[in-house]
Design a protein around this motif. Structure first.
Motif, PDB file in Angstrom:
ATOM      1  N   PHE A  62      10.300   0.458   5.309  1.00 32.81           N
ATOM      2  CA  PHE A  62      10.985   1.687   5.703  1.00 32.81           C
ATOM      3  C   PHE A  62      12.491   1.530   5.505  1.00 32.81           C
ATOM      4  CE2 PHE A  62       7.220   1.812   8.673  1.00 32.81           C
ATOM      5  CZ  PHE A  62       6.535   2.774   7.945  1.00 32.81           C
ATOM      6  N   LYS A  63      13.091   2.511   4.861  1.00 33.70           N
ATOM      7  CA  LYS A  63      14.522   2.438   4.581  1.00 33.70           C
ATOM      8  C   LYS A  63      15.355   2.939   5.758  1.00 33.70           C
ATOM      9  CE  LYS A  63      13.690   3.111  -0.361  1.00 33.70           C
ATOM     10  NZ  LYS A  63      13.923   3.991  -1.545  1.00 33.70           N
ATOM     11  N   GLU A  64      14.763   3.758   6.589  1.00 33.10           N
ATOM     12  CA  GLU A  64      15.496   4.348   7.709  1.00 33.10           C
ATOM     13  C   GLU A  64      14.757   4.010   8.998  1.00 33.10           C
ATOM     14  OE1 GLU A  64      17.270   8.728   9.056  1.00 33.10           O
ATOM     15  OE2 GLU A  64      15.988   8.519   7.302  1.00 33.10           O
ATOM     16  N   LEU A  65      15.375   3.171   9.827  1.00 30.23           N
ATOM     17  CA  LEU A  65      14.682   2.698  11.026  1.00 30.23           C
ATOM     18  C   LEU A  65      15.709   2.437  12.127  1.00 30.23           C
ATOM     19  CD1 LEU A  65      11.629   2.151  11.456  1.00 30.23           C
ATOM     20  CD2 LEU A  65      12.111  -0.269  11.107  1.00 30.23           C
ATOM     21  N   ASP A  66      15.398   2.882  13.334  1.00 30.72           N
ATOM     22  CA  ASP A  66      16.266   2.656  14.488  1.00 30.72           C
ATOM     23  C   ASP A  66      15.913   1.331  15.162  1.00 30.72           C
ATOM     24  OD1 ASP A  66      17.801   5.320  14.836  1.00 30.72           O
ATOM     25  OD2 ASP A  66      15.721   5.962  14.578  1.00 30.72           O
ATOM     26  N   HIS A  67      16.872   0.756  15.846  1.00 31.57           N
ATOM     27  CA  HIS A  67      16.681  -0.508  16.544  1.00 31.57           C
ATOM     28  C   HIS A  67      15.805  -0.291  17.793  1.00 31.57           C
ATOM     29  CE1 HIS A  67      19.441  -3.154  14.319  1.00 31.57           C
ATOM     30  NE2 HIS A  67      20.161  -2.068  14.123  1.00 31.57           N
ATOM     31  N   VAL A 122      -4.920  -3.285   5.812  1.00 27.26           N
ATOM     32  CA  VAL A 122      -5.168  -4.268   4.758  1.00 27.26           C
ATOM     33  C   VAL A 122      -4.600  -3.714   3.452  1.00 27.26           C
ATOM     34  CG1 VAL A 122      -6.931  -5.537   3.480  1.00 27.26           C
ATOM     35  CG2 VAL A 122      -7.236  -5.094   5.930  1.00 27.26           C
ATOM     36  N   VAL A 123      -3.792  -4.516   2.765  1.00 26.98           N
ATOM     37  CA  VAL A 123      -3.068  -4.076   1.572  1.00 26.98           C
ATOM     38  C   VAL A 123      -3.640  -4.772   0.344  1.00 26.98           C
ATOM     39  CG1 VAL A 123      -0.814  -3.921   0.447  1.00 26.98           C
ATOM     40  CG2 VAL A 123      -0.983  -3.719   2.943  1.00 26.98           C
ATOM     41  N   SER A 124      -3.883  -3.998  -0.700  1.00 29.72           N
ATOM     42  CA  SER A 124      -4.368  -4.557  -1.965  1.00 29.72           C
ATOM     43  C   SER A 124      -3.241  -4.555  -2.989  1.00 29.72           C
ATOM     44  CB  SER A 124      -5.558  -3.743  -2.488  1.00 29.72           C
ATOM     45  OG  SER A 124      -5.172  -2.401  -2.723  1.00 29.72           O
ATOM     46  N   PRO A 125      -3.314  -5.386  -4.023  1.00 31.67           N
ATOM     47  CA  PRO A 125      -2.259  -5.423  -5.043  1.00 31.67           C
ATOM     48  C   PRO A 125      -2.167  -4.092  -5.781  1.00 31.67           C
ATOM     49  CG  PRO A 125      -3.733  -7.333  -5.217  1.00 31.67           C
ATOM     50  CD  PRO A 125      -4.382  -6.374  -4.282  1.00 31.67           C
ATOM     51  N   GLY A 126      -0.934  -3.688  -6.120  1.00 23.82           N
ATOM     52  CA  GLY A 126      -0.770  -2.474  -6.909  1.00 23.82           C
ATOM     53  C   GLY A 126       0.550  -1.778  -6.688  1.00 23.82           C
ATOM     54  N   ILE A 127       1.123  -1.891  -5.482  1.00 25.10           N
ATOM     55  CA  ILE A 127       2.436  -1.315  -5.191  1.00 25.10           C
ATOM     56  C   ILE A 127       3.247  -2.361  -4.437  1.00 25.10           C
ATOM     57  CG2 ILE A 127       3.737   0.476  -3.985  1.00 25.10           C
ATOM     58  CD1 ILE A 127       1.400   2.350  -4.291  1.00 25.10           C
ATOM     59  N   ASN A 128       4.436  -2.646  -4.934  1.00 28.80           N
ATOM     60  CA  ASN A 128       5.346  -3.532  -4.228  1.00 28.80           C
ATOM     61  C   ASN A 128       6.120  -2.732  -3.184  1.00 28.80           C
ATOM     62  OD1 ASN A 128       4.625  -5.735  -5.937  1.00 28.80           O
ATOM     63  ND2 ASN A 128       6.026  -4.934  -7.505  1.00 28.80           N
ATOM     64  N   MET A 129       6.665  -3.428  -2.184  1.00 31.82           N
ATOM     65  CA  MET A 129       7.356  -2.726  -1.120  1.00 31.82           C
ATOM     66  C   MET A 129       8.625  -2.026  -1.595  1.00 31.82           C
ATOM     67  SD  MET A 129       6.065  -2.199   1.720  1.00 31.82           S
ATOM     68  CE  MET A 129       4.563  -2.654   2.589  1.00 31.82           C
ATOM     69  N   ASP A 130       9.156  -2.418  -2.775  1.00 31.73           N
ATOM     70  CA  ASP A 130      10.325  -1.716  -3.309  1.00 31.73           C
ATOM     71  C   ASP A 130       9.924  -0.485  -4.115  1.00 31.73           C
ATOM     72  OD1 ASP A 130       9.257  -2.794  -5.610  1.00 31.73           O
ATOM     73  OD2 ASP A 130      11.001  -4.010  -6.131  1.00 31.73           O
ATOM     74  N   GLY A 131       8.619  -0.210  -4.182  1.00 31.47           N
ATOM     75  CA  GLY A 131       8.128   0.981  -4.870  1.00 31.47           C
ATOM     76  C   GLY A 131       7.710   0.743  -6.313  1.00 31.47           C
ATOM     77  N   VAL A 171       9.533   9.246   8.429  1.00 23.79           N
ATOM     78  CA  VAL A 171       9.802   8.520   7.186  1.00 23.79           C
ATOM     79  C   VAL A 171       8.494   7.959   6.648  1.00 23.79           C
ATOM     80  CG1 VAL A 171      12.150   7.961   7.896  1.00 23.79           C
ATOM     81  CG2 VAL A 171      10.297   6.362   8.408  1.00 23.79           C
ATOM     82  N   ARG A 172       8.521   7.519   5.371  1.00 27.71           N
ATOM     83  CA  ARG A 172       7.355   6.916   4.745  1.00 27.71           C
ATOM     84  C   ARG A 172       7.828   5.721   3.930  1.00 27.71           C
ATOM     85  NH1 ARG A 172       8.275  11.669   3.929  1.00 27.71           N
ATOM     86  NH2 ARG A 172       9.073  11.214   1.853  1.00 27.71           N
ATOM     87  N   ASN A 173       6.894   4.814   3.639  1.00 30.27           N
ATOM     88  CA  ASN A 173       7.247   3.735   2.710  1.00 30.27           C
ATOM     89  C   ASN A 173       6.531   3.951   1.384  1.00 30.27           C
ATOM     90  OD1 ASN A 173       4.616   2.771   2.981  1.00 30.27           O
ATOM     91  ND2 ASN A 173       5.175   1.044   4.291  1.00 30.27           N
ATOM     92  N   SER A 174       6.712   3.044   0.454  1.00 33.82           N
ATOM     93  CA  SER A 174       6.177   3.225  -0.894  1.00 33.82           C
ATOM     94  C   SER A 174       4.659   3.243  -0.934  1.00 33.82           C
ATOM     95  CB  SER A 174       6.711   2.119  -1.818  1.00 33.82           C
ATOM     96  OG  SER A 174       6.342   0.834  -1.318  1.00 33.82           O
TER      97      SER A 174
END
Length: 792
Positions: free
Chosen positions: A552-557, A569-578, A308-311
């Motif tokens: 991540f939208k699909e994740l096992d426990h 390190v994350v820079s401004p430009g993409i929110n976690m909801d995409g 899987v991937r995130n935004s």
């Protein structure tokens, strides 16, 4: 030859006036020799700074040790001594003047020493103290208990020297020790290599510069493979074989092999040892190119496991359901490359990248449990993860050689590790670790046939020795101490970044970089969680399906943890909801700025970048990185000209950037990504895999026959790729050799066009895409892909 002061010049091998008849002489620089003089003693005595034993005994002891070629460092307090001990890894022993140390601290001091180094000689010197005053833990820690009123100072010094010599002798692991002993024998060698201990280089000015730069010992230890005391890496004999056995114990393996051409070669060795023509192999779609090379060389048939991937394009786990038998059988039946009319063939091997390139680590027993009934071998590519065994409180079940949850039904496990990446070894130093299955054992002789197929008959022994030393460094308590220091440095960096982010966010129009990590744990902000909890509990690093921070939208426990030492390190430009906000700061601009400022990062996504904490990271390095990020934020806030922020870029492309401000550049680039609908495109192109039309091996055969051609992006639809195409970011192959660009997978072509246009609009920030050939046509950079020619 004499110098003007009458002393022999140390850079001259001999007095040349004594060598008449010779037309030339080689001038050999003085070389260093490993000896006890390189390892000083630490003497701790007194709380006031004065040495107070009768007749200044400690000063006398220092003098006697100096006469025996052992220098000494004097410390006047327990705390100071322990700081010296932690900083100086070259100490040969610790001497405690028991009578003049703080009564509350001296017992604890001995125990603290042993917690860091279980082998170093530890002496307690006293005149009259009763043994009952010394706690049992301290007595157990001691090497010698010395009554100074009964033994002479020369005898005490001699006792210390004996233990120091033993320690220094046992300090070296077998392969490194055999090389040191060989070098110190000063043998004439008529065998290859032809540089003969470096002498050949001294026959020319440039060769002499080369020799002086590296020093003599590295040349003298580059020896012929027939040197029996050192042994053969191909036959795993003598010191080499003993070193590999010791490494297996250290890394928790049944068998360990040293590989000297990197983990790319380790991966091919494992494939060639166990995979045959037409065998079915489950492989991580996010695999390293060497895994695909293994598929090609063995002419096997891949079935892909999709992560899987995130935004942000950060690569997540392969969902557990992908490893279930019914899911795999469905993929096998649907593959046009596999004949399953007569039933599902046996799966030979499953290959998983652990940890992922973004630092996510799999719960290994969960994968073993899923595949144990229908997969013969399990293979973890742990190129970036050689250290996990040495800090079990966090990494317990999350690495391939872990014994956690071990069952009789589990298959044999292989692990390839790039020792050089995040432990201490020369580049290309790698290891293969093997753990037998309870029902299936690995034959070492059979495996060695594949090993020899990929291993040179002329190995570079200093490289092998670095693997030997790296293994010894991580043995016992040493490995835990090293890993604890690294993890603590990473935690300090993470906390500092979180604090800065919170403070900058509170300012008007303020912004700063965040770190991809939990914002809080059990209701407590990450930066406020005690260090002892973060460093001792995997719960602090576990990814939970209900948490939003990971995206991540699909994740096992209870399936994955975030590796503390891999910091995104994350820079401004993409929110976690995409969604993409109005303004943004693309990571490529930041990392280009950092590079010009002397800071290199490991991996760059569109709005994030990865930095790695390793044994070589210092507080100065992490502090400097934070300072550079703060400077970037200030320059961005003032829209400083590119010529000030990145003068190298402005000088190389003056027409594009000379009159541009830093914030303007970031805004322009962000608007480009936003208009191109980057997030959806980057995600959706992986939803439908390209159509496989031939095996990767068959596609490669077309490549080497020359029955391929470069095809521009506009003409790709309907063509079969002869190569693997991997854009960075996000680092996942968009197409594999033998797969066809179809209408259903046109988003792949759209994404490549976005990258091609970006390269032309933003020179100096070009994409890195493996498998793409670049051509200059009519003043533009044009992407082309090597495709199989149409059959007439």
């Amino acid at each position: 030859m004499k110098r003007h002061d009458g002393k022999r010049n140390p850079h001259m091998a001999a007095d040349l006036s004594d060598v008449s008849g010779y037309t030339s002489a080689l001038l050999v620089p003085e070389r260093s020799v490993l000896s006890i003089s390189d390892f000083p003693a630490l003497i701790v005595s007194g709380e006031t700074g004065c040495i107070s034993l009768d007749s200044s005994l400690m000063l006398q002891l220092q003098d006697h040790l100096q006469d025996l070629d052992i220098s000494a460092i004097l410390s006047s307090s327990v705390d100071d001594a322990f700081n010296i001990f932690k900083a100086r890894k070259d100490l040969s022993c610790v001497v405690m003047d028991w009578d003049n140390l703080n009564a509350k601290q001296r017992n604890a001091f001995a125990v603290r020493i042993r917690a860091v180094n279980a082998e170093i000689p530890l002496f307690l010197l006293t005149r009259e103290v009763d043994v009952d005053e010394i706690k049992d833990r301290t007595l157990i820690s001691l090497t010698e208990y010395v009554w100074t009123s009964e033994d002479s100072i020369s005898f005490i010094a001699g006792t210390i020297k004996t233990e120091v010599e033993r320690y220094c002798h046992e300090l070296l692991p077998p392969l490194f020790k055999s090389l040191v002993e060989y070098v110190n024998k000063y043998k004439y060698d008529w065998a290859v290599p032809g540089h003969s201990g470096g002498s050949a280089f001294l026959r020319s000015p440039v060769g002499t510069a080369f020799f002086k730069f590296y020093g003599e010992n590295i040349f003298r230890s580059d020896i012929n493979t027939t040197c029996r005391p050192v042994g053969s890496v191909l036959e795993h004999s003598s010191a080499v074989g003993e070193s590999e056995k010791q490494a297996a114990e250290v890394f928790g393996a049944d068998l360990t092999y040293y590989v000297i051409n990197g983990t790319s070669t380790s991966n091919k060795i494992i494939f060639h040892a166990f995979v045959c023509d037409d065998d079915i192999v489950l492989i991580d779609r996010n695999c390293h190119k060497s895994i695909m090379h293994g598929i090609i060389m063995t002419r096997s048939r891949p079935v892909y496991l999709r992560p899987v991937r995130n935004s942000h394009g950060i690569i997540g786990p392969i969902p557990l359901k992908e490893f279930e038998r019914l899911t795999v059988e469905k993929c096998v039946k649907e593959s046009p490359l596999i004949d399953s009319k007569n039933g599902i063939p046996e799966i030979t091997m499953a290959v998983v990248t652990n940890s992922t390139y973004d630092g996510l680590c799999y719960n290994v027993p969960k994968i073993k449990d899923k595949i144990e009934d229908f997969v013969r071998y399990l293979f973890f590519d742990e190129a970036w993860y050689a250290y996990a065994r040495f800090f079990p409180s966090i990494y317990g079940p999350y690495y391939g050689m872990s014994n956690a949850g071990l069952k009789l039904s589990h298959p044999p496990v292989f692990v390839s590790q790039s020792t050089h990446k995040l432990l201490a070894a020369f580049s290309q130093g790698s290891m293969v670790h093997i753990k037998h299955g309870s029902k299936r054992k690995i034959d070492p002789d059979r495996f060695n046939e594949a090993f020899m197929m990929h291993t040179t008959t002329s190995p570079f022994d200093p490289l092998l020795a670095s693997l030997d030393v790296s293994s010894r460094m991580m043995k016992g308590a040493h490995g835990k101490v090293i890993m604890r220091d690294i993890i603590m440095e990473a935690i300090e960096f993470r906390k500092k970044m979180a604090e800065l982010f919170k403070r900058k966010q509170s300012e008007k129009k303020g912004w700063f970089f965040s770190v991809w990590q939990p914002k809080e744990i059990e209701g407590v902000p990450f930066e406020d969680i005690p260090d002892h909890k973060l460093i001792s509990s995997p719960n602090c690093w576990r990814l939970r399906p209900e948490d939003e921070w990971h995206g991540f939208k699909e994740l096992d426990h209870d399936y994955m943890i975030l590796d503390p030492i891999k910091v995104t390190v994350v820079s401004p430009g993409i929110n976690m909801d995409g969604s993409m906000p109005e303004s943004g700061v693309p990571a490529s601009v930041i990392t280009s700025f950092l590079e010009e400022a002397g800071v290199l990062v490991e991996k760059v996504n569109y709005y994030s970048f990865l930095i790695l904490f390793s044994p070589g990271v210092t507080n100065g390095k992490s502090g400097t990185t934070i300072a550079r990020l703060l400077r970037f934020e200030r320059l961005h806030r003032h829209n400083s000209p590119i010529s000030e922020a990145m003068p190298g870029l402005a000088a190389k492309y003056p027409a594009v950037y000379e009159k541009t401000g830093l914030r303007d550049l970031c805004t322009r680039m962000h608007n480009y990504f936003k208009a191109a609908n980057l997030v959806d495109l980057m995600s959706d192109m992986y939803d439908v895999l390209p159509q496989p039309c031939m095996t990767p091996a068959a596609a490669y055969q077309e490549l080497i026959r020359g029955t391929v051609e470069y095809v521009p992006l506009d003409n790709l639809e309907g063509r079969i790729s002869a190569v693997m195409v991997v854009p960075y970011p996000p680092g996942i192959p968009v197409i594999m050799p033998g797969e066809k660009f179809t209408g259903e997978s046109n988003l792949i072509i759209d994404y490549l066009k976005l990258c091609e246009n970006y390269d032309n609009d933003f020179p100096g920030f070009e994409n890195h895409i493996h498998g793409i050939a670049r051509f200059e046509e009519q003043g533009r950079n044009v992407y082309k892909v090597s495709c199989v020619k149409h059959k007439n």
